[in-house]
Design a protein around this motif. Structure first.
Motif, PDB file in Angstrom:
ATOM      1  N   LEU A  16     -15.159  -2.928   3.739  1.00  0.00           N
ATOM      2  CA  LEU A  16     -13.915  -2.663   3.017  1.00  0.00           C
ATOM      3  C   LEU A  16     -13.811  -1.213   2.553  1.00  0.00           C
ATOM      4  O   LEU A  16     -12.701  -0.692   2.401  1.00  0.00           O
ATOM      5  CB  LEU A  16     -13.790  -3.606   1.822  1.00  0.00           C
ATOM      6  CG  LEU A  16     -13.609  -5.088   2.159  1.00  0.00           C
ATOM      7  CD1 LEU A  16     -13.654  -5.933   0.887  1.00  0.00           C
ATOM      8  CD2 LEU A  16     -12.305  -5.321   2.919  1.00  0.00           C
ATOM      9  N   LEU A  17     -14.943  -0.562   2.342  1.00  0.00           N
ATOM     10  CA  LEU A  17     -14.928   0.818   1.857  1.00  0.00           C
ATOM     11  C   LEU A  17     -14.922   1.845   2.985  1.00  0.00           C
ATOM     12  O   LEU A  17     -14.931   3.041   2.724  1.00  0.00           O
ATOM     13  CB  LEU A  17     -16.132   1.067   0.941  1.00  0.00           C
ATOM     14  CG  LEU A  17     -16.047   0.420  -0.444  1.00  0.00           C
ATOM     15  CD1 LEU A  17     -17.375   0.549  -1.178  1.00  0.00           C
ATOM     16  CD2 LEU A  17     -14.913   1.041  -1.269  1.00  0.00           C
ATOM     17  N   GLN A  18     -14.890   1.380   4.220  1.00  0.00           N
ATOM     18  CA  GLN A  18     -14.756   2.307   5.338  1.00  0.00           C
ATOM     19  C   GLN A  18     -13.291   2.680   5.528  1.00  0.00           C
ATOM     20  O   GLN A  18     -12.387   2.002   5.036  1.00  0.00           O
ATOM     21  CB  GLN A  18     -15.323   1.693   6.619  1.00  0.00           C
ATOM     22  CG  GLN A  18     -16.825   1.494   6.574  1.00  0.00           C
ATOM     23  CD  GLN A  18     -17.372   0.871   7.839  1.00  0.00           C
ATOM     24  OE1 GLN A  18     -16.793   1.022   8.905  1.00  0.00           O
ATOM     25  NE2 GLN A  18     -18.488   0.177   7.717  1.00  0.00           N
ATOM     26  N   HIS A  19     -13.066   3.787   6.233  1.00  0.00           N
ATOM     27  CA  HIS A  19     -11.695   4.233   6.457  1.00  0.00           C
ATOM     28  C   HIS A  19     -10.894   3.143   7.173  1.00  0.00           C
ATOM     29  O   HIS A  19     -11.343   2.601   8.180  1.00  0.00           O
ATOM     30  CB  HIS A  19     -11.688   5.513   7.294  1.00  0.00           C
ATOM     31  CG  HIS A  19     -10.307   6.026   7.556  1.00  0.00           C
ATOM     32  ND1 HIS A  19      -9.646   5.784   8.737  1.00  0.00           N
ATOM     33  CD2 HIS A  19      -9.452   6.728   6.781  1.00  0.00           C
ATOM     34  CE1 HIS A  19      -8.459   6.341   8.689  1.00  0.00           C
ATOM     35  NE2 HIS A  19      -8.307   6.918   7.517  1.00  0.00           N
ATOM     36  N   PRO A  20      -9.705   2.807   6.659  1.00  0.00           N
ATOM     37  CA  PRO A  20      -8.919   1.711   7.237  1.00  0.00           C
ATOM     38  C   PRO A  20      -8.157   2.126   8.491  1.00  0.00           C
ATOM     39  O   PRO A  20      -6.941   2.346   8.470  1.00  0.00           O
ATOM     40  CB  PRO A  20      -7.971   1.326   6.094  1.00  0.00           C
ATOM     41  CG  PRO A  20      -7.794   2.588   5.327  1.00  0.00           C
ATOM     42  CD  PRO A  20      -9.108   3.312   5.412  1.00  0.00           C
ATOM     43  N   GLY A  21      -8.882   2.246   9.578  1.00  0.00           N
ATOM     44  CA  GLY A  21      -8.243   2.494  10.862  1.00  0.00           C
ATOM     45  C   GLY A  21      -7.719   1.197  11.462  1.00  0.00           C
ATOM     46  O   GLY A  21      -7.701   0.139  10.816  1.00  0.00           O
ATOM     47  N   ARG A  39      -5.839   3.722 -10.838  1.00  0.00           N
ATOM     48  CA  ARG A  39      -5.099   2.487 -10.560  1.00  0.00           C
ATOM     49  C   ARG A  39      -5.233   2.082  -9.084  1.00  0.00           C
ATOM     50  O   ARG A  39      -4.268   1.650  -8.456  1.00  0.00           O
ATOM     51  CB  ARG A  39      -3.626   2.624 -10.949  1.00  0.00           C
ATOM     52  CG  ARG A  39      -3.403   2.925 -12.413  1.00  0.00           C
ATOM     53  CD  ARG A  39      -1.933   3.038 -12.738  1.00  0.00           C
ATOM     54  NE  ARG A  39      -1.711   3.417 -14.117  1.00  0.00           N
ATOM     55  CZ  ARG A  39      -1.668   2.566 -15.145  1.00  0.00           C
ATOM     56  NH1 ARG A  39      -1.842   1.281 -14.924  1.00  0.00           N
ATOM     57  NH2 ARG A  39      -1.454   3.008 -16.380  1.00  0.00           N
ATOM     58  N   SER A  40      -6.436   2.244  -8.579  1.00  0.00           N
ATOM     59  CA  SER A  40      -6.686   1.928  -7.180  1.00  0.00           C
ATOM     60  C   SER A  40      -7.248   0.520  -7.041  1.00  0.00           C
ATOM     61  O   SER A  40      -8.129   0.122  -7.806  1.00  0.00           O
ATOM     62  CB  SER A  40      -7.693   2.927  -6.588  1.00  0.00           C
ATOM     63  OG  SER A  40      -8.128   2.494  -5.310  1.00  0.00           O
ATOM     64  N   PRO A  41      -6.771  -0.243  -6.056  1.00  0.00           N
ATOM     65  CA  PRO A  41      -7.363  -1.574  -5.830  1.00  0.00           C
ATOM     66  C   PRO A  41      -8.829  -1.492  -5.419  1.00  0.00           C
ATOM     67  O   PRO A  41      -9.555  -2.491  -5.528  1.00  0.00           O
ATOM     68  CB  PRO A  41      -6.495  -2.155  -4.704  1.00  0.00           C
ATOM     69  CG  PRO A  41      -5.861  -0.984  -4.038  1.00  0.00           C
ATOM     70  CD  PRO A  41      -5.675   0.041  -5.120  1.00  0.00           C
ATOM     71  N   TYR A  42      -9.277  -0.316  -4.962  1.00  0.00           N
ATOM     72  CA  TYR A  42     -10.692  -0.169  -4.603  1.00  0.00           C
ATOM     73  C   TYR A  42     -11.602  -0.322  -5.826  1.00  0.00           C
ATOM     74  O   TYR A  42     -12.802  -0.533  -5.667  1.00  0.00           O
ATOM     75  CB  TYR A  42     -10.938   1.182  -3.947  1.00  0.00           C
ATOM     76  CG  TYR A  42     -10.479   1.261  -2.513  1.00  0.00           C
ATOM     77  CD1 TYR A  42     -11.205   0.659  -1.493  1.00  0.00           C
ATOM     78  CD2 TYR A  42      -9.315   1.935  -2.173  1.00  0.00           C
ATOM     79  CE1 TYR A  42     -10.779   0.728  -0.171  1.00  0.00           C
ATOM     80  CE2 TYR A  42      -8.883   2.013  -0.853  1.00  0.00           C
ATOM     81  CZ  TYR A  42      -9.610   1.412   0.140  1.00  0.00           C
ATOM     82  OH  TYR A  42      -9.195   1.486   1.456  1.00  0.00           O
ATOM     83  N   ALA A  43     -11.054  -0.224  -7.014  1.00  0.00           N
ATOM     84  CA  ALA A  43     -11.862  -0.460  -8.220  1.00  0.00           C
ATOM     85  C   ALA A  43     -12.441  -1.870  -8.203  1.00  0.00           C
ATOM     86  O   ALA A  43     -13.546  -2.100  -8.705  1.00  0.00           O
ATOM     87  CB  ALA A  43     -11.013  -0.243  -9.475  1.00  0.00           C
ATOM     88  N   ASP A  44     -11.713  -2.827  -7.614  1.00  0.00           N
ATOM     89  CA  ASP A  44     -12.223  -4.191  -7.508  1.00  0.00           C
ATOM     90  C   ASP A  44     -13.473  -4.246  -6.638  1.00  0.00           C
ATOM     91  O   ASP A  44     -14.430  -4.965  -6.946  1.00  0.00           O
ATOM     92  CB  ASP A  44     -11.154  -5.117  -6.921  1.00  0.00           C
ATOM     93  CG  ASP A  44     -10.153  -5.586  -7.957  1.00  0.00           C
ATOM     94  OD1 ASP A  44     -10.461  -5.487  -9.157  1.00  0.00           O
ATOM     95  OD2 ASP A  44      -9.081  -6.076  -7.565  1.00  0.00           O
ATOM     96  N   VAL A  45     -13.476  -3.479  -5.545  1.00  0.00           N
ATOM     97  CA  VAL A  45     -14.635  -3.488  -4.655  1.00  0.00           C
ATOM     98  C   VAL A  45     -15.850  -2.936  -5.381  1.00  0.00           C
ATOM     99  O   VAL A  45     -16.947  -3.497  -5.312  1.00  0.00           O
ATOM    100  CB  VAL A  45     -14.343  -2.681  -3.376  1.00  0.00           C
ATOM    101  CG1 VAL A  45     -15.548  -2.730  -2.436  1.00  0.00           C
ATOM    102  CG2 VAL A  45     -13.098  -3.215  -2.664  1.00  0.00           C
ATOM    103  N   CYS A  98      -8.802  -8.045  -0.700  1.00  0.00           N
ATOM    104  CA  CYS A  98      -8.281  -8.327   0.643  1.00  0.00           C
ATOM    105  C   CYS A  98      -6.821  -8.774   0.576  1.00  0.00           C
ATOM    106  O   CYS A  98      -5.985  -8.333   1.386  1.00  0.00           O
ATOM    107  CB  CYS A  98      -9.119  -9.403   1.327  1.00  0.00           C
ATOM    108  SG  CYS A  98     -10.813  -8.904   1.728  1.00  0.00           S
ATOM    109  N   ASP A  99      -6.510  -9.640  -0.383  1.00  0.00           N
ATOM    110  CA  ASP A  99      -5.137 -10.129  -0.521  1.00  0.00           C
ATOM    111  C   ASP A  99      -4.186  -9.001  -0.923  1.00  0.00           C
ATOM    112  O   ASP A  99      -3.026  -8.978  -0.502  1.00  0.00           O
ATOM    113  CB  ASP A  99      -5.076 -11.246  -1.557  1.00  0.00           C
ATOM    114  CG  ASP A  99      -5.812 -12.507  -1.105  1.00  0.00           C
ATOM    115  OD1 ASP A  99      -6.045 -12.656   0.111  1.00  0.00           O
ATOM    116  OD2 ASP A  99      -6.176 -13.324  -1.977  1.00  0.00           O
ATOM    117  N   SER A 100      -4.682  -8.055  -1.732  1.00  0.00           N
ATOM    118  CA  SER A 100      -3.806  -6.993  -2.237  1.00  0.00           C
ATOM    119  C   SER A 100      -3.397  -5.995  -1.167  1.00  0.00           C
ATOM    120  O   SER A 100      -2.356  -5.336  -1.282  1.00  0.00           O
ATOM    121  CB  SER A 100      -4.491  -6.259  -3.400  1.00  0.00           C
ATOM    122  OG  SER A 100      -5.555  -5.433  -2.928  1.00  0.00           O
ATOM    123  N   VAL A 101      -4.231  -5.861  -0.123  1.00  0.00           N
ATOM    124  CA  VAL A 101      -3.916  -4.888   0.929  1.00  0.00           C
ATOM    125  C   VAL A 101      -3.410  -5.544   2.208  1.00  0.00           C
ATOM    126  O   VAL A 101      -2.939  -4.849   3.116  1.00  0.00           O
ATOM    127  CB  VAL A 101      -5.146  -4.006   1.256  1.00  0.00           C
ATOM    128  CG1 VAL A 101      -5.567  -3.223   0.025  1.00  0.00           C
ATOM    129  CG2 VAL A 101      -6.305  -4.835   1.784  1.00  0.00           C
TER     130      VAL A 101
END
Length: 209
Positions: free
Chosen positions: A14-19, A151-157, A48-51
């Protein structure tokens, strides 16, 4: 794989670049977390649901703004402890030696302290991997707080990853806050200051196997 190993592998992806391949993989990552107990799995499913359904180009642009254009949110762990000092090279070598000691050779086009690499290593070699992540707990907490402020959803990860580590968080959080106030150590001669400026980093590969 153990519960924690599944979480670390999922967080690594999930933390890899989203290609394009990342977007294709997202439902599979979500499925691997389905049915797992614990708050950490719930947190990763929420990410996962948020993106899900977001166009790939938009995801890529968000990722670049989040991680590549702010040193306070870099995914390279030794920056938080060593900054742009010469001793960072020694820290990077320690990561490299750790991987090789356990027979793991990650891609050569990325620095060894890149968090997705560290998480994949922890999934493959749990004992030394979790120990290494725990040693960098302050960096992880600092990144988590910076992502929360952004305010990034990555904070959840990052929150899910921090929950998997042993020990109480408050002391590490205090250390992270001290680093946030003062910034990582920087040698000023010929080096950039600690600021929200682009950080030259190699683009992680979309597929690592």
């Amino acid at each position: 794989m153990t519960y924690t190993a599944v979480l670390h592998q999922a967080a690594s992806l999930l933390l890899q670049h989203p290609g394009a391949r990342w977007v294709e993989r997202l439902p599979l990552i979500r499925a691997s977390l389905t049915g797992l107990p614990g708050d950490e799995a719930d947190i990763l499913r929420r990410f996962c649901d948020s993106v899900a359904g977001t166009p790939q180009l938009e995801l890529s642009a968000r990722y670049i703004v989040t991680f590549d254009r702010s040193r306070r949110r870099t995914l390279h762990l030794t920056y938080y402890t060593d900054g742009d000092t010469r001793r960072r090279g020694e820290s990077l070598l320690r990561w490299q030696h750790l991987y090789r000691e356990h027979g793991w050779y990650p891609p050569a086009d990325e620095l060894p302290d890149f968090l997705p690499l560290a998480l994949e290593f922890a999934a493959r070699c749990p004992a030394p991997g979790i120990r290494a992540l725990t040693e960098h707990r302050a960096a992880l907490e600092l990144l988590r707080m910076a992502l929360t402020d952004h305010r990034s959803p990555y904070a959840d990860v990052l929150g899910a990853v921090c929950h998997t580590l042993p020990g109480a968080a408050p002391a590490d959080r205090a250390a992270a806050l001290r680093t946030a106030r003062t910034g990582p150590p920087v040698e000023t001669v010929g080096l950039l200051p600690f600021a929200d400026l682009p950080t030259p980093t190699a683009r992680p590969q979309e597929a690592r196997r």
